[in-house]
Design an enzyme around this catalytic site. Structure first.
Site, PDB file in Angstrom:
ATOM      1  N   HIS A   8      80.506   7.702  36.540  1.00  0.00           N
ATOM      2  CA  HIS A   8      79.386   8.524  37.029  1.00  0.00           C
ATOM      3  C   HIS A   8      79.153   9.764  36.167  1.00  0.00           C
ATOM      4  O   HIS A   8      80.022  10.205  35.411  1.00  0.00           O
ATOM      5  CB  HIS A   8      79.641   8.958  38.484  1.00  0.00           C
ATOM      6  CG  HIS A   8      80.845   9.828  38.648  1.00  0.00           C
ATOM      7  ND1 HIS A   8      80.861  11.170  38.323  1.00  0.00           N
ATOM      8  CD2 HIS A   8      82.096   9.552  39.094  1.00  0.00           C
ATOM      9  CE1 HIS A   8      82.052  11.678  38.562  1.00  0.00           C
ATOM     10  NE2 HIS A   8      82.832  10.713  39.021  1.00  0.00           N
ATOM     11  N   GLU A  12      79.804  18.987  39.837  1.00  0.00           N
ATOM     12  CA  GLU A  12      80.242  20.386  39.966  1.00  0.00           C
ATOM     13  C   GLU A  12      81.769  20.470  39.974  1.00  0.00           C
ATOM     14  O   GLU A  12      82.356  21.349  39.346  1.00  0.00           O
ATOM     15  CB  GLU A  12      79.657  20.988  41.245  1.00  0.00           C
ATOM     16  CG  GLU A  12      78.147  21.176  41.180  1.00  0.00           C
ATOM     17  CD  GLU A  12      77.528  21.547  42.520  1.00  0.00           C
ATOM     18  OE1 GLU A  12      78.276  21.659  43.520  1.00  0.00           O
ATOM     19  OE2 GLU A  12      76.291  21.720  42.561  1.00  0.00           O
ATOM     20  N   ARG A  58      77.984  10.450  44.030  1.00  0.00           N
ATOM     21  CA  ARG A  58      77.963  10.735  42.592  1.00  0.00           C
ATOM     22  C   ARG A  58      77.838   9.469  41.762  1.00  0.00           C
ATOM     23  O   ARG A  58      77.246   9.472  40.684  1.00  0.00           O
ATOM     24  CB  ARG A  58      79.193  11.560  42.179  1.00  0.00           C
ATOM     25  CG  ARG A  58      80.555  10.921  42.433  1.00  0.00           C
ATOM     26  CD  ARG A  58      81.654  11.975  42.244  1.00  0.00           C
ATOM     27  NE  ARG A  58      83.013  11.468  42.316  1.00  0.00           N
ATOM     28  CZ  ARG A  58      83.706  11.325  43.435  1.00  0.00           C
ATOM     29  NH1 ARG A  58      83.151  11.612  44.611  1.00  0.00           N
ATOM     30  NH2 ARG A  58      84.967  10.892  43.407  1.00  0.00           N
ATOM     31  N   GLU A  84      86.522   5.975  44.155  1.00  0.00           N
ATOM     32  CA  GLU A  84      87.575   6.612  43.366  1.00  0.00           C
ATOM     33  C   GLU A  84      88.931   6.461  44.063  1.00  0.00           C
ATOM     34  O   GLU A  84      89.004   6.225  45.277  1.00  0.00           O
ATOM     35  CB  GLU A  84      87.225   8.099  43.157  1.00  0.00           C
ATOM     36  CG  GLU A  84      88.262   8.924  42.394  1.00  0.00           C
ATOM     37  CD  GLU A  84      88.516   8.462  40.961  1.00  0.00           C
ATOM     38  OE1 GLU A  84      89.051   7.357  40.793  1.00  0.00           O
ATOM     39  OE2 GLU A  84      88.219   9.238  40.027  1.00  0.00           O
TER      40      GLU A  84
END
Length: 207
Positions: A8, A12, A58, A84
């Site tokens: 991805h 942030e 994301r 993830e």
């Protein structure tokens, strides 16, 4: 079958050096959308039979940006199997603090996953994580497809791609991690043996 794996776009928390894992999910940075536009153009003429993504935003947004530009497939199918690595108690925390408190574990996570003690953090084990990807890829075997795209996450993809290539747990990060919005490609005929065609390719950014 050729399988394209994309990590991805930058988030942030990537910028802040935080663990995101399976439950943390920070927003993509403005620069990520610029890179994903380039990536979408780069992959636009590839005849994807299907585009799969982790169901975390994301990854999903990254996949949607690529799909939007693709001439053959504009639909994104999401799956929690492609999430993830679940890092348990570490999620949301700064990696610099983790390195300071658990230097050996930080070293293991970065260089030798066979030495990572997931129980310390209520995290998934290396075997659990990579098995998710193995199972997902095996599920594609019965489908009549030649080219697919999988959009997922850094730690998960790095370990899983190396496992598909036959590396041991100690070797799953021997080349370091994958960059944001990078492309890696594997090819297989029997879904047992995989050949690498590309690893961590971001050359499209400099064109």
């Amino acid at each position: 079958m050729k399988i394209y794996f994309v990590r991805h776009g930058k988030t942030e928390w990537n910028l802040e050096g935080r663990f995101q894992g399976a439950s943390g999910d920070s927003a993509l940075l403005p620069q990520a959308f610029e890179e994903l536009e380039l990536l979408g153009k780069h992959l636009a003429d590839l005849p994807f039979d299907a585009i799969y993504s982790s169901d975390l935003q994301r990854a999903t947004i990254t996949a949607e940006q690529i799909a939007k530009a693709n001439r053959y497939c504009q639909t994104v199918q999401t799956s929690p199997q492609l999430r993830e690595w679940s890092f348990g108690k570490l999620e949301g925390s700064k990696m610099s603090i983790f390195r300071a408190i658990y230097p050996k574990q930080a070293q293991a996570l970065k260089h030798n996953l066979a030495l990572f003690n997931n129980d310390l953090f209520d995290a998934e084990s290396v075997l659990q994580v990579t098995q998710r990807m193995v199972d997902f890829v095996q599920s594609l075997k019965e489908q009549d497809m030649e080219t697919v795209l999988i959009v997922s996450h850094g730690a998960f993809l790095t370990a899983s791609i190396h496992r598909l290539l036959g590396f041991t747990p100690a070797q799953l990060r021997h080349r370091g991690g994958l960059d944001n919005a990078s492309i890696s490609i594997l090819e297989t005929r029997d879904f047992e043996h995989f050949t690498e065609l590309a690893w961590n390719d971001t050359s499209y950014k400099s064109h």
